[in-house]
Design a protein around this motif. Structure first.
Motif, short mmCIF file in Angstrom:
data_model
loop_
_atom_site.label_atom_id
_atom_site.label_comp_id
_atom_site.label_asym_id
_atom_site.label_seq_id
_atom_site.Cartn_x
_atom_site.Cartn_y
_atom_site.Cartn_z
N LYS A 104 -52.07 -31.02 -57.02
CA LYS A 104 -51.10 -30.04 -56.51
C LYS A 104 -51.77 -28.68 -56.26
N ASP A 171 -48.35 -20.82 -59.23
CA ASP A 171 -48.89 -21.98 -59.94
C ASP A 171 -48.89 -21.67 -61.45
N ILE A 212 -45.25 -24.47 -57.75
CA ILE A 212 -45.71 -25.73 -58.32
C ILE A 212 -44.89 -25.98 -59.57
#
Length: 453
Positions: A104, A171, A212
């Motif tokens: 990812k 993230d 994410i």
């Protein structure tokens, strides 16, 4: 500051309760309700710099609403553009989930390094040096990507005001926390509050935000289910870490179809887009082997040629085994019953193993005919030709039913060099295909006669 408040949240679905109880009334799970301390300020966390966003909206007649198409931002990644429906919509919130180590962060870092827009990549899990080491392998010559290691949303917004990026990547959402909620990062209230702040920021500034998200052991995105309802798009990154191929699916998309599929190959320099997935889903073998058949299927608008493998052997134990990978087990049992009743094949005392190669799962009923061909090929130990493929649904009476967009399937098979394709006689085919022989069949018996007669 407002007064301290204690609330109880279900860690599974996010339902809120005034006091603790053993079972959640919403999702019926036991022992998932936990206490969280909330301390929320009155002021808003994100304040727009312009007065334009302070206008009060008023109701409009539907014909008065401006219907001009929103200009999408090109992500420079063909597979991601396809799954999103044509590109990134300004002001949208995209949530990308997947297992740990699936790629990812690599995918989004790779996109942020190639984007022609000014991008702010915020990481709460890695240091700037770690991200730099990964970026050196992917694309070391990027001038538009800024890396920030921060977990507090107030600091992130302060840097956003200074840098003025075109795209923000977070993230991950589970590492963020805000000063206005007194609980640990990753808790239900923190995820909900930080996501709400990011949504407000995205909608008021028209800057897209990509998040994410971690997933649980069940494969669902961690955190409250309301997280998936709040965002505009939910993407799932799938695949086995031991294999090189990754699949990007859309579980929710307010701006496009959820039936599209993106395929990547993991390499040392990052993720490579696979523009022709049929090449990786079909094994390139020299000799012909029994038990394999090629099916023409569709994922969204994209036709795929996939290989079906079957193994039929005499049952060693009393009860025959029925095992499938990438195919519905109940549908396999139905097809075996049809073969036994309508075609006269005695498969009730035999083990049947079925596999869709490439590690993908297929729900398209058009691969039924290839499943039948692979099972009978293994049972009779007679190979189906390498240049033969199938596109047809099998009914309970043994008839071959028509499938949708059959001409697109035939065209893909012709493009990949197949000589013959079996389709239903009830499909209406207007186009002529000089490069491939189209065999029209109406019953399983006709297929058996053509292949093994």
């Amino acid at each position: 500051m407002s007064k301290l408040k204690t609330t109880f949240f279900c860690q599974n679905c996010g339902a809120q309760y005034a006091k603790w109880q053993g079972q959640c009334n919403s999702c019926k799970e036991w022992n998932t309700i936990a206490e969280e301390i909330i301390q929320k300020e009155e002021k808003a966390s994100w304040k727009p710099t312009t007065s334009e966003t302070k206008r009060v909206s008023k109701p409009l007649k539907i014909k008065e609403i401006d219907s001009t198409q929103e200009v999408r931002m090109d992500s420079t990644d063909g597979e991601l553009n396809r799954v999103l429906g044509g590109g990134i919509v300004p002001g949208s919130l995209i949530l990308l989930g997947g297992e740990p180590g699936i790629g990812k962060s690599t995918l989004l870092l790779q996109i942020s390094l190639k984007l022609p827009y000014k991008t702010l990549y915020v990481s709460g899990e890695e240091s700037q040096k770690q991200i730099k080491m990964r970026a050196e392998r992917i694309n070391p010559t990027s001038d538009n990507c800024y890396i920030l290691t921060e977990t507090k949303t107030q600091n992130i917004f302060r840097h956003i005001v200074e840098i003025e990026p075109d795209i923000v990547i977070i993230d991950s959402i589970q590492t963020l926390h805000t000063d206005y909620i007194e609980s640990t990062a990753g808790s239900i209230s923190q995820i909900r509050e930080t996501t709400a702040e990011l949504i407000k920021f995205a909608k008021e500034t028209n800057i897209p935000v990509i998040l994410i998200g971690h997933i649980t052991k069940d494969g669902n995105i961690a955190g409250p289910k309301i997280l998936e309802h709040m965002v505009d798009t939910v993407l799932q990154f799938e695949g086995d870490r031991n294999h090189v191929y990754r699949i990007l699916r859309s579980l929710k998309n307010r701006f496009g179809s959820t039936a599209e599929l993106g395929i990547y190959e993991m390499q040392g320099s990052g993720l490579r887009e696979v523009s022709n997935p049929s090449e990786i889903l079909i094994s390139h073998r020299e000799e012909e082997l029994s038990g394999t058949a090629i099916a023409s299927t569709l994922e969204g608008m994209r036709p795929l040629m996939i290989e079906i493998q079957a193994l039929v052997s005499t049952a060693v134990y009393g009860t025959p085994q029925r095992s499938t990978t990438g195919y519905n087990a109940k549908r396999l049992n139905m097809i075996l019953a049809v073969l036994e009743k309508r075609a006269g094949f005695r498969l009730g005392t035999k083990d049947v193993f079925l596999n869709v190669t490439g590690g993908i799962s297929v729900d398209d009923p058009a691969i039924d005919l290839a499943v039948v061909a692979a099972i009978l090929s293994s049972n009779e130990d007679i190979a189906v030709g390498k240049d033969v493929c199938f596109a047809g649904e099998v009914g309970l009476s043994g008839e071959i039913r028509p499938v949708n967009r059959v001409e697109q399937r035939i065209q893909e098979a012709e493009k990949l060099g197949f000589a013959t394709i079996f389709v239903s006689k009830y499909n209406k085919i207007a186009t002529k295909f000089p490069g491939i022989k189209v065999i029209l069949v109406s019953k399983i018996e006709e297929v058996v006669e053509q292949l093994f007669g």
